[in-house]
Write a protein that holds these residues in place. Structure first.
Motif, short mmCIF file in Angstrom:
data_model
loop_
_atom_site.label_atom_id
_atom_site.label_comp_id
_atom_site.label_asym_id
_atom_site.label_seq_id
_atom_site.Cartn_x
_atom_site.Cartn_y
_atom_site.Cartn_z
N SER A 82 8.12 -4.16 -10.98
CA SER A 82 6.94 -4.16 -9.99
C SER A 82 6.61 -5.51 -9.56
O SER A 82 6.58 -6.53 -10.14
CB SER A 82 5.56 -3.45 -10.37
OG SER A 82 4.70 -3.63 -9.22
N GLU A 83 6.65 -5.77 -8.32
CA GLU A 83 6.51 -7.10 -7.73
C GLU A 83 5.04 -7.18 -7.09
O GLU A 83 4.64 -8.17 -6.74
CB GLU A 83 7.39 -7.31 -6.67
CG GLU A 83 8.87 -7.82 -7.14
CD GLU A 83 9.83 -8.22 -5.97
OE1 GLU A 83 9.40 -8.17 -4.98
OE2 GLU A 83 11.06 -8.65 -6.44
N GLN A 84 4.38 -6.06 -7.15
CA GLN A 84 2.98 -5.91 -6.52
C GLN A 84 1.98 -5.76 -7.69
O GLN A 84 2.16 -4.62 -8.66
CB GLN A 84 2.73 -4.87 -5.32
CG GLN A 84 3.81 -5.26 -4.26
CD GLN A 84 3.85 -3.99 -3.13
OE1 GLN A 84 3.38 -3.15 -3.36
NE2 GLN A 84 4.18 -4.51 -1.88
N ARG A 85 0.80 -6.43 -7.63
CA ARG A 85 -0.08 -6.10 -8.60
C ARG A 85 -1.07 -4.89 -8.17
O ARG A 85 -1.56 -4.84 -7.00
CB ARG A 85 -1.19 -7.09 -8.59
CG ARG A 85 -2.17 -7.20 -9.87
CD ARG A 85 -2.79 -8.50 -9.91
NE ARG A 85 -4.04 -8.50 -10.71
CZ ARG A 85 -3.74 -9.00 -11.80
NH1 ARG A 85 -2.77 -9.63 -12.37
NH2 ARG A 85 -4.99 -8.92 -12.85
N GLY A 86 -1.19 -3.73 -8.91
CA GLY A 86 -1.74 -2.67 -8.78
C GLY A 86 -2.91 -2.32 -9.59
O GLY A 86 -3.38 -3.33 -10.34
N PRO A 87 -3.37 -1.00 -9.54
CA PRO A 87 -4.49 -0.78 -10.57
C PRO A 87 -4.01 -0.94 -11.91
O PRO A 87 -2.75 -0.99 -12.18
CB PRO A 87 -4.77 0.76 -10.20
CG PRO A 87 -4.19 0.80 -8.94
CD PRO A 87 -3.02 0.01 -8.72
N ALA A 88 -4.92 -0.89 -12.93
CA ALA A 88 -4.58 -1.24 -14.29
C ALA A 88 -3.83 0.01 -14.76
O ALA A 88 -3.10 -0.27 -15.71
CB ALA A 88 -5.92 -1.54 -15.16
#
Length: 132
Positions: free
Chosen positions: A69-75
């Motif tokens: 993933s290149e995007q920071r999402g939920p934990a």
């Protein structure tokens, strides 16, 4: 997600090992992150199945990359990007337990110079020691 891989610093940030990409990049440059047993550079590509050894404020993690993933999402999503080895989790738990059991020698109120009240207590203690 990309089929070829993701930059190591982006993946570490997306997997929530570091709060910012610059912190992840600094840790990689400092040698705190090893990719497949070797020091890596921030732009190195991470692929599914790679092994990472990460040393951060939370301890030392040995993980296998499961997703990219290149995007920071939920934990909850970030935790699905990797699998930590059982030995790594057990070692971190052991270190945390040992840290809790170690004695703390610092005074809890020490943050720079002593306060006036604390200075008075020190002088009183010193005078009492000299009188004995």
């Amino acid at each position: 997600m990309s089929e070829q891989g993701v930059r190591l610093d982006k993946w570490l940030w997306a997997a929530r090992f570091f709060k910012t990409r610059s912190q992840a990049s600094s840790a990689i440059d400092a040698g705190h992150v090893h990719l497949n047993g070797e020091r890596a550079k921030p732009a190195r590509s991470v692929k599914a199945g790679d092994s990472l050894r990460i040393l951060n404020a939370g301890g030392e993690f040995i993980v296998t990359v499961l997703g990219l993933s290149e995007q920071r999402g939920p934990a909850s999503v970030a935790q699905q990007l990797y699998a930590e080895t059982e030995a790594s989790a057990a070692a971190r738990l052991l270190r945390a337990t040992q840290a809790k059991l170690e004695p703390v020698f610092d005074h809890p109120d020490v943050r720079g110079r002593p306060t006036k009240k604390w200075r008075r207590q020190l002088h009183y203690f010193e005078r009492k020691q000299q009188d004995d």
